[in-house]
Enzyme design. Structure first.
Site, mmCIF file in Angstrom:
data_model
loop_
_atom_site.group_PDB
_atom_site.id
_atom_site.type_symbol
_atom_site.label_atom_id
_atom_site.label_comp_id
_atom_site.label_asym_id
_atom_site.label_seq_id
_atom_site.Cartn_x
_atom_site.Cartn_y
_atom_site.Cartn_z
ATOM 1 N N ASN A 208 0.722 -1.268 -0.008
ATOM 2 C CA ASN A 208 -0.060 -0.091 -0.094
ATOM 3 C C ASN A 208 0.831 1.332 0.030
ATOM 4 O OD1 ASN A 208 -2.468 -1.166 -0.143
ATOM 5 N ND2 ASN A 208 -3.389 -0.280 1.597
ATOM 6 N N GLY A 253 -3.429 14.103 -9.646
ATOM 7 C CA GLY A 253 -4.720 14.337 -9.161
ATOM 8 C C GLY A 253 -4.887 15.325 -7.945
ATOM 9 N N CYS A 260 -7.732 3.349 3.460
ATOM 10 C CA CYS A 260 -6.432 2.592 3.521
ATOM 11 C C CYS A 260 -5.142 3.419 3.309
ATOM 12 C CB CYS A 260 -6.679 1.457 2.483
ATOM 13 S SG CYS A 260 -7.926 0.300 2.831
#
Ligand code: UDX
Length: 435
Positions: A208, A253, A260
């Site tokens: 992650n 972006g 998460c």
């Protein structure tokens, strides 16, 4: 096989419903009686494409049931997945209270051998604490194993991510645990990564954090594009064709959000510190993300010159498309910043309006993108929903007080919008605008 999943959240409910769909007997447990009662009536706690039908099928075929009783789950199931929340503490560390509570409850009801599996994202070394807790609170000396099986589900594609994962990571300590989990996951027909518990826990945090890093990297490159006149979409396309880099998670972006990335990056920084390593790289990943959100709000401010008294139409509130989830959504920080500067916000999101009513009480919620644009001084796109990709721009132009679009997800082609008479500002789109 007889399986229980404790925690009927974004991970646990999908996991339970998918195991039931694969033919297993599944009990899903949650201590929120209202959530369990709703699930028994077929009412989902959140929007996830395909979940409602999957749960209904599992219940109809008597393979999926819901209860608030951990005791019932422990008695009925051989494999017990812990899929409860591990939210962020104020310090940034993962709050493992719920994990510990479940481990203790399992210990108190253990009627014989059970395999207890960490499904929740937990810091490395949690597995040994789960083992210690169960051992400490065992009522009778029954054998048990602990394992780690981190999930890689993305909201909006969670069911396909479960059914067709790139890999299944299994952190085990005994052959019995390895055999049980191999038997459970073999039917998926994907690579099984059999390793120890700590490595499995770290694979999750590291994966992650790497994805968050990839996004922060391209967001930083977008900053350079804005100052140099390059187009970050073209840069990402050119980079992504190198298979060592890859195009996915390389879209600039307004920054990453969700339940998460923010908490996993923070928890990884904290556990590393506790282990004696200062993870400076991850701190930079986090800081770039914070700057990206603040910078986008400032970009709107510069485009309007005076924000006070202006109306801003916002398209998209969820942290990403195909979910109603607004946890840590960049839209929240950006809207609150603009409201602080005296702007009036109108907003539309295809799924998150319920969440928005709760989280953004001062925002005027609209029925569609055109309502959000009516009378607004600019239109800001904060979530790249497909619904926003082919809007009636002539109609938008008539509704807006000025034809200004600030595109936080680079949904639109600048040249196309400029040809339609809009002033277009994106993220790193080579127009020379800066954050
Ligand atoms: C993530 C991981 O992808 C998943 O493997 C893990 O199990 C849970 O956390 P999720 O949080 O559901 O999944 O969303 P994801 O699709 O990863 O997007 C996270 C954030 O990054 C979103 O805010 C999204 O808008 C943003 N994002 C994603 C970008 O800004 N650019 C990209 O290129 C991709």
């Amino acid at each position: 096989m007889d399986i229980s999943v404790v925690g009927a959240g974004h991970v646990g409910l999908v996991t339970g419903a998918c195991f039931a769909d694969l033919g297993h007997q599944v009990v899903v447990v949650d201590n929120d009686a209202k959530r369990i009662a709703n699930l028994q009536r077929g009412v989902m706690p959140y929007y996830e494409p395909g979940l409602e039908e999957l749960v209904a099928r599992g219940v109809r075929e008597s393979r999926l049931s819901f209860t608030t009783s951990i005791r019932e789950a422990v008695v009925k199931s051989t494999i017990l997945f812990i899929a409860v929340g591990t939210p962020q503490k104020a310090t940034g560390e993962a709050d493992l209270t719920y994990v510990e509570n479940v481990a203790r409850s399992i210990a108190q009801h253990l009627p014989g051998y059970r395999l207890v599996v960490e499904k929740s994202t937990v810091p490395v070394q949690t597995g040994q604490w789960v083992h210690h807790t169960i051992k400490t609170y065992l009522k009778r000396k029954h054998p048990f194993d602990v394992a780690s099986n981190p999930e890689f589900l993305r909201e909006g594609t969670a069911i396909q991510d479960f059914m067709k994962p790139d890999r299944v990571v299994l952190g085990v300590e005994t052959k019995r645990a390895a055999d049980l989990l191999t038997k459970l996951y073999k039917p998926l027909g994907v690579p099984l990564v059999l390793t120890d518990i700590r490595s499995a826990e770290l694979i999750k945090h590291a994966s992650n954090s790497f994805l968050a890093m990839k996004i922060s990297f391209i967001n930083a490159v977008a900053q350079v594009c804005e100052r140099s006149g390059a187009d970050v979409q073209q840069v990402a396309d050119g980079m992504g064709l190198d298979p060592r880099i890859g195009r996915s998670f390389l879209s600039a972006g307004v920054g990453w959000g969700g339940f998460c990335f923010p908490k996993d990056v923070e928890a990884f920084i904290k556990i590393s510190e506790q282990l004696g390593y200062d993870f400076e790289l991850l701190k930079a990943v986090r800081n770039i993300n914070e700057q990206q959100k603040r910078g986008f709000a400032a970009k709107i401010q510069r485009a309007l010159w005076v924000v006070k008294g202006k109306t801003i139409g916002v398209l998209g509130l969820a942290f990403k498309p195909n979910t109603d989830d607004m946890r840590y959504a960049p839209a929240i920080d950006i809207i609150e910043y603009l409201q602080g500067e005296g702007a009036r916000i109108k907003a539309f999101d295809p799924q998150a309006m319920g969440e928005a009513k709760r989280l953004l009480p001062r925002v005027t919620l609209c029925q569609d993108p055109y309502e959000a644009a009516r009378g607004a001084d600019c239109l800001a796109v904060l979530t790249d929903w497909n619904e926003f990709k082919e809007l009636d721009f002539r109609r938008l132009k008539k509704l807006l007080r000025q034809p200004l679009i600030v595109d936080g997800r680079n949904v639109y082609d600048p040249k196309r919008l400029e040809a339609l008479g809009f002033r277009y500002i994106g993220v790193g789109r080579g127009r020379g605008e800066t954050h």
